[in-house]
Scaffold this active site. Structure first.
Site, mmCIF file in Angstrom:
data_model
loop_
_atom_site.group_PDB
_atom_site.id
_atom_site.type_symbol
_atom_site.label_atom_id
_atom_site.label_comp_id
_atom_site.label_asym_id
_atom_site.label_seq_id
_atom_site.Cartn_x
_atom_site.Cartn_y
_atom_site.Cartn_z
ATOM 1 N N SER A 116 0.574 -1.194 -0.147
ATOM 2 C CA SER A 116 -0.229 -0.085 -0.084
ATOM 3 C C SER A 116 0.820 1.215 -0.007
ATOM 4 C CB SER A 116 -0.773 -0.166 1.229
ATOM 5 O OG SER A 116 -1.835 1.016 1.255
ATOM 6 N N LYS A 124 -1.636 -0.970 -4.287
ATOM 7 C CA LYS A 124 -2.490 -0.144 -3.992
ATOM 8 C C LYS A 124 -2.008 1.198 -3.638
ATOM 9 C CE LYS A 124 -4.565 0.326 0.805
ATOM 10 N NZ LYS A 124 -5.773 -0.758 2.452
ATOM 11 N N LYS A 170 -2.868 5.370 -2.328
ATOM 12 C CA LYS A 170 -3.681 5.736 -1.609
ATOM 13 C C LYS A 170 -4.496 6.760 -2.857
ATOM 14 C CE LYS A 170 -3.563 4.122 2.340
ATOM 15 N NZ LYS A 170 -5.093 4.234 3.030
ATOM 16 N N ASP A 228 -7.648 2.874 -2.888
ATOM 17 C CA ASP A 228 -7.503 3.759 -1.517
ATOM 18 C C ASP A 228 -8.198 4.679 -1.316
ATOM 19 O OD1 ASP A 228 -9.052 3.059 0.930
ATOM 20 O OD2 ASP A 228 -7.368 2.328 1.859
ATOM 21 N N GLU A 245 -11.137 1.329 -2.820
ATOM 22 C CA GLU A 245 -11.380 1.342 -1.433
ATOM 23 C C GLU A 245 -12.450 2.610 -1.193
ATOM 24 O OE1 GLU A 245 -8.467 -1.075 -0.146
ATOM 25 O OE2 GLU A 245 -8.658 -0.618 2.834
ATOM 26 N N ASP A 292 -13.966 -0.741 3.903
ATOM 27 C CA ASP A 292 -12.782 -0.922 5.101
ATOM 28 C C ASP A 292 -13.253 -0.262 6.103
ATOM 29 O OD1 ASP A 292 -10.894 -0.904 6.785
ATOM 30 O OD2 ASP A 292 -8.832 0.368 4.977
ATOM 31 N N LYS A 338 -9.601 -6.779 7.946
ATOM 32 C CA LYS A 338 -8.608 -6.183 9.271
ATOM 33 C C LYS A 338 -8.776 -6.784 10.623
ATOM 34 C CE LYS A 338 -6.997 -1.917 6.644
ATOM 35 N NZ LYS A 338 -6.678 -0.682 7.817
ATOM 36 N N GLY A 359 -4.432 -4.021 6.152
ATOM 37 C CA GLY A 359 -2.800 -4.033 7.412
ATOM 38 C C GLY A 359 -3.378 -2.362 8.063
HETATM 39 O O1 LIG Z 1 0.088 -1.595 4.777
HETATM 40 C C1 LIG Z 1 -0.309 -1.727 5.756
HETATM 41 O O2 LIG Z 1 -0.148 -2.399 6.811
HETATM 42 C C2 LIG Z 1 -1.861 -1.311 4.698
HETATM 43 C C3 LIG Z 1 -1.682 0.497 5.071
HETATM 44 C C4 LIG Z 1 -3.294 1.309 4.884
HETATM 45 O O3 LIG Z 1 -3.919 0.534 3.006
HETATM 46 C C5 LIG Z 1 -3.345 1.908 5.984
HETATM 47 C C6 LIG Z 1 -2.284 2.427 7.138
HETATM 48 C C7 LIG Z 1 -3.680 3.015 8.095
HETATM 49 C C8 LIG Z 1 -4.981 3.716 8.045
HETATM 50 C C9 LIG Z 1 -5.583 3.398 7.268
HETATM 51 C C10 LIG Z 1 -5.049 1.971 6.128
HETATM 52 C C11 LIG Z 1 -5.565 1.419 5.352
HETATM 53 O O4 LIG Z 1 -6.208 0.174 4.652
HETATM 54 O O5 LIG Z 1 -6.553 2.769 4.986
HETATM 55 MG MG LIG Z 2 -8.243 1.659 3.402
#
Ligand SMILES: O=C(O)CCC(=O)c1ccccc1C(=O)O
Ligand SMILES: [Mg+2]
Length: 371
Positions: free
Chosen positions: A136, A162, A164, A189, A214, A239, A263, A291
Site C-alpha cells: 500500500s 494499492k 492512496k 484507496d 476501496e 474498509d 482487518k 493492514g
Molecule cells: O500496509 C498496511 O499495513 C496497510 C496500509 C493502509 O492502507 C492503511 C494504513 C493506515 C490506515 C489505514 C489504511 C487503510 O487500509 O486504509
Molecule cells: Mg483502506
C-alpha cells in the site's frame, strides 16, 4: 486457561517514511504490545492497533487502552477460558471498541496455541506455507516520486499495488501508474475522501482496469456505496465501515460492495474475522487481508489469517523492511518471489525481541487479575 496477569507495553517504532493518506500522516507506529499470562507463567502476545488520532476509526491507542484496562479485563478476571473462540462472547457486554477487544483476543489465541503446542495457522484450519502479498503506497509529493516508488516495489516482487488517492490526487497518479505498468494488479484507496457528487470522478477511473476502489465514501455509509457500486464497473471494496459480520451482511444485501478489506483489529478479533471469511466465501465476496502498519506480532497474525485458502487476492502485508528499520520480533518477514513465509511455530510463531521492545518502550504497566 485463566489469565492472571496482563501487561501493556506502550511502544513507538519510527516508520522509515511517513505514511500519508487522504486524511493525514502517520510518522511513527505507536501501539500497545499486550502480554497475557496464565497461572503457569506462559505468555501470549497481541497488538493494540488503534492509531493516535481517531481519524481512521473512532478508537485511539489511548481510549482503547483505557477500555481494555477498565472494562475488558474485569470481564475475563477469574474466568476459565477453554478456547479463544469464547473470548468474543465474554467481551460482548462492551459495545464497539473493536481494536481493544482484538488486542486481548489475539493475545489469548497466541497463549492458547502455545499451551496446545499448535500454530495459530493450524488452529484456524489454514496450511499454506507462503502467501502472495501486495503493498500500500501513501500519497506522494509528485507523480515522478510515485512512479519511482511503484517501480521499486514491483521490482522487489510485490504482486499488487494499492495507491492512496484523494480529490486532486486521483486521475493523474492512476493514469500514470497504469500507463507505466499495464499488467500490474492495481487498486485505489480513498479512505472516505469522496462524496456522492464525486461519482463522475470515480466513473472516470473505470477505464484503468483497477482491481477495486476501496472506501470512496463515508466511514458509516452503506447506501451511497450501494448506489456507487451500481454505477461503477470497478468493484467497490469496504474498509472503515466493516466492524463485524453484520456489517458484511448488510453491505452484501444492499449491494454496497463486492470486496471486503478484512482487518483482524477492526472487526474485534480473529474469531469475528474467520466468520467474515466464511460468509464472504459462501456469498461470492472477494475477501482479502488489510493492514494497520502492524509491527511483528500483528503482521504475524495477518500472515496466519491470510494463509487460509480463501485469500487469493494479495493483501496489504508487506515485508518488515517496507515500514521498519527494527521490529519487535526476532525474525523478519522477507519478500521472496512476491511471497512471505507464514510463521509455523506454536501460537503466533514469532518471538518478541525484548532488546528492541526495551529500546522503544515508553511505558510498561502490569495489571494483576487475581485477588
Ligand atoms: O500496509 C498496511 O499495513 C496497510 C496500509 C493502509 O492502507 C492503511 C494504513 C493506515 C490506515 C489505514 C489504511 C487503510 O487500509 O486504509
Ligand atoms: Mg483502506
Amino acid at each position: 486457561m485463566e489469565i492472571v496477569k496482563v501487561t501493556l507495553y506502550h511502544i513507538e517504532l519510527p516508520l522509515l517514511t511517513p505514511f500519508i493518506t487522504s486524511y493525514g500522516a502517520i510518522k511513527t507506529k505507536a501501539f500497545y504490545l499486550i502480554e497475557v499470562e496464565n497461572k503457569l507463567g506462559n505468555k501470549g502476545y497481541g497488538e493494540l492497533e488503534a492509531f493516535e488520532i481517531p481519524d481512521y476509526t473512532e478508537e485511539t491507542r489511548e481510549t482503547a487502552g483505557l477500555i481494555l484496562v477498565n472494562h475488558l479485563l474485569p470481564l475475563i478476571k477469574g474466568v476459565i477460558i477453554e478456547h479463544p473462540q469464547e473470548v468474543r462472547a465474554l467481551l460482548a457486554p462492551i459495545r464497539g471498541n473493536e481494536m481493544a477487544k482484538a488486542a486481548l483476543e489475539t493475545a489469548i489465541w497466541d497463549l492458547y496455541g502455545k499451551e496446545q503446542n499448535q500454530s495459530i495457522q493450524h488452529l484456524i484450519g489454514a496450511n499454506r506455507l507462503r502467501i502472495p502479498v501486495g503493498v500500500s503506497i501513501g500519497i506522494q509529493p509528485s507523480i515522478e516520486v510515485l512512479l519511482q516508488l511503484v517501480e521499486g516495489y514491483v521490482a522487489t516482487g510485490y504482486q499488487r499495488v494499492k495507491l492512496k488517492i484523494k480529490p486532486g490526487f486521483d486521475q493523474e497518479p492512476i493514469a500514470a501508474v497504469r500507463k507505466a505498468f499495464p499488467e500490474l494488479t492495481l487498486m485505489a484507496d480513498a479512505n472516505s475522501a469522496y462524496t456522492k457528487e464525486d461519482l463522475p470522478l470515480l466513473k472516470a477511473l473505470d477505464k484503468y482496469d483497477l482491481a477495486m476502489i476501496e472506501q470512496p465514501f463515508g466511514f458509516r455509509d452503506f447506501v451511497d456505496h450501494a448506489w456507487a457500486q451500481s454505477q461503477l464497473k470497478t468493484r467497490v471494496c469496504l474498509d472503515e465501515n466493516i466492524r463485524c459480520l453484520g456489517d458484511v451482511q448488510l453491505a452484501h444485501q444492499l449491494g454496497s460492495c463486492q470486496s471486503i478489506n478484512l482487518k483482524i483489529s477492526r472487526v474485534g478479533g480473529l474469531q469475528e474475522a474467520l466468520e467474515i471469511v466464511d460468509y464472504c466465501q459462501s456469498h461470492d465476496i472477494l475477501v482479502w487481508c488489510g493492514g494497520m502498519l502492524e509491527a511483528g506480532i500483528g503482521r504475524a497474525f495477518n500472515l496466519a489469517l491470510s494463509s487460509r485458502d480463501e485469500f487469493s487476492f494479495p493483501g496489504d502485508i508487506s515485508a518488515s523492511n517496507r515500514y521498519f528499520a527494527e521490529d519487535i520480533i526476532k525474525t523478519t518477514f522477507d519478500l521472496v518471489e512476491g511471497e512471505i513465509t507464514v510463521p509455523s511455530g506454536d501460537g503466533i510463531g514469532v518471538e518478541v525481541d525484548w532488546q528492541v521492545v526495551n529500546n522503544y518502550c515508553l511505558k510498561q504497566t502490569d495489571y494483576v487479575l487475581i485477588d
